[in-house]
Motif scaffolding. Structure first.
Motif, mmCIF file in Angstrom:
data_model
loop_
_atom_site.group_PDB
_atom_site.id
_atom_site.type_symbol
_atom_site.label_atom_id
_atom_site.label_comp_id
_atom_site.label_asym_id
_atom_site.label_seq_id
_atom_site.Cartn_x
_atom_site.Cartn_y
_atom_site.Cartn_z
ATOM 1 N N ALA A 1 0.832 -1.206 0.000
ATOM 2 C CA ALA A 1 0.000 0.000 0.000
ATOM 3 C C ALA A 1 0.868 1.257 0.000
ATOM 4 O O ALA A 1 0.578 2.222 -0.725
ATOM 5 C CB ALA A 1 -0.932 -0.007 1.203
ATOM 6 N N ALA A 2 1.927 1.255 0.786
ATOM 7 C CA ALA A 2 2.822 2.419 0.837
ATOM 8 C C ALA A 2 3.507 2.628 -0.509
ATOM 9 O O ALA A 2 3.597 3.765 -1.000
ATOM 10 C CB ALA A 2 3.858 2.241 1.940
ATOM 11 N N LEU A 3 3.976 1.551 -1.119
ATOM 12 C CA LEU A 3 4.613 1.663 -2.438
ATOM 13 C C LEU A 3 3.622 2.164 -3.481
ATOM 14 O O LEU A 3 3.951 3.025 -4.304
ATOM 15 C CB LEU A 3 5.198 0.315 -2.861
ATOM 16 N N SER A 4 2.411 1.643 -3.457
ATOM 17 C CA SER A 4 1.398 2.063 -4.432
ATOM 18 C C SER A 4 1.025 3.525 -4.252
ATOM 19 O O SER A 4 0.833 4.244 -5.240
ATOM 20 C CB SER A 4 0.150 1.187 -4.303
ATOM 21 N N GLN B 1 1.566 6.356 -7.099
ATOM 22 C CA GLN B 1 0.486 7.203 -7.615
ATOM 23 C C GLN B 1 0.880 8.671 -7.582
ATOM 24 O O GLN B 1 0.636 9.413 -8.530
ATOM 25 C CB GLN B 1 -0.784 6.998 -6.787
ATOM 26 N N ARG B 2 1.506 9.072 -6.494
ATOM 27 C CA ARG B 2 1.938 10.471 -6.391
ATOM 28 C C ARG B 2 3.039 10.786 -7.410
ATOM 29 O O ARG B 2 3.073 11.883 -7.974
ATOM 30 C CB ARG B 2 2.414 10.764 -4.977
ATOM 31 N N MET B 3 3.923 9.830 -7.664
ATOM 32 C CA MET B 3 4.976 10.036 -8.662
ATOM 33 C C MET B 3 4.358 10.180 -10.056
ATOM 34 O O MET B 3 4.767 11.050 -10.833
ATOM 35 C CB MET B 3 5.970 8.867 -8.643
ATOM 36 N N GLU B 4 3.387 9.338 -10.368
ATOM 37 C CA GLU B 4 2.750 9.407 -11.679
ATOM 38 C C GLU B 4 1.970 10.710 -11.834
ATOM 39 O O GLU B 4 1.961 11.315 -12.910
ATOM 40 C CB GLU B 4 1.829 8.202 -11.899
#
Length: 129
Positions: free
Chosen positions: A51-54, A58-61
């Motif tokens: 969840a943390a990685l996702s 999402q914020r990076m994208e």
């Protein structure tokens, strides 16, 4: 005559055999429940890392769609998970990024430590996703 009649009532309490049977039953139940609980805790920590990685991905994208580069989205920073079990490290370039979730020493997860996610969606180790 009544005063010489022996009472057939048994004294209260448990015998040693009864106590030992209960101890054995509790031991068997504990030997089954403890590994199941440990697996549950390990799986929940892995789900938290995913969840943390996702969330960071999402914020990076979102940042990439606004600025057409991944550089500066987090500035190579680290992000802690809500519980503090995981630290997400961010390695970024103009066209790609790699996120790495690593545990603290006290919460180590041997086979899934670290977990990685890239901008292409590649994940590792595969068995942990």
């Amino acid at each position: 005559m009544d005063r010489y009649v022996r009472s057939t009532r048994r004294a209260g309490g448990f015998t040693l055999i009864e106590v030992m049977v209960v101890v054995v039953i509790i031991g068997i139940l504990a030997s089954i429940a403890l590994p199941a609980y440990q697996d549950y805790v390990r799986d929940s920590k892995r789900a938290e890392a995913k969840a943390a990685l996702s969330l960071v991905a999402q914020r990076m994208e979102r940042c990439f769609t606004e600025s057409n580069t991944y550089v500066g989205c987090y500035g190579g920073a680290t992000v802690n998970s809500d519980s503090g079990n995981w630290v997400v490290s961010i390695t970024e370039s103009a066209a790609s990024y790699q996120l790495e979730a690593d545990t603290s020493a006290q919460h180590s997860d041997g086979e899934c430590d670290p977990m990685t996610l890239t901008n292409t969606g590649a994940t590792s180790p595969a068995a942990c996703w």
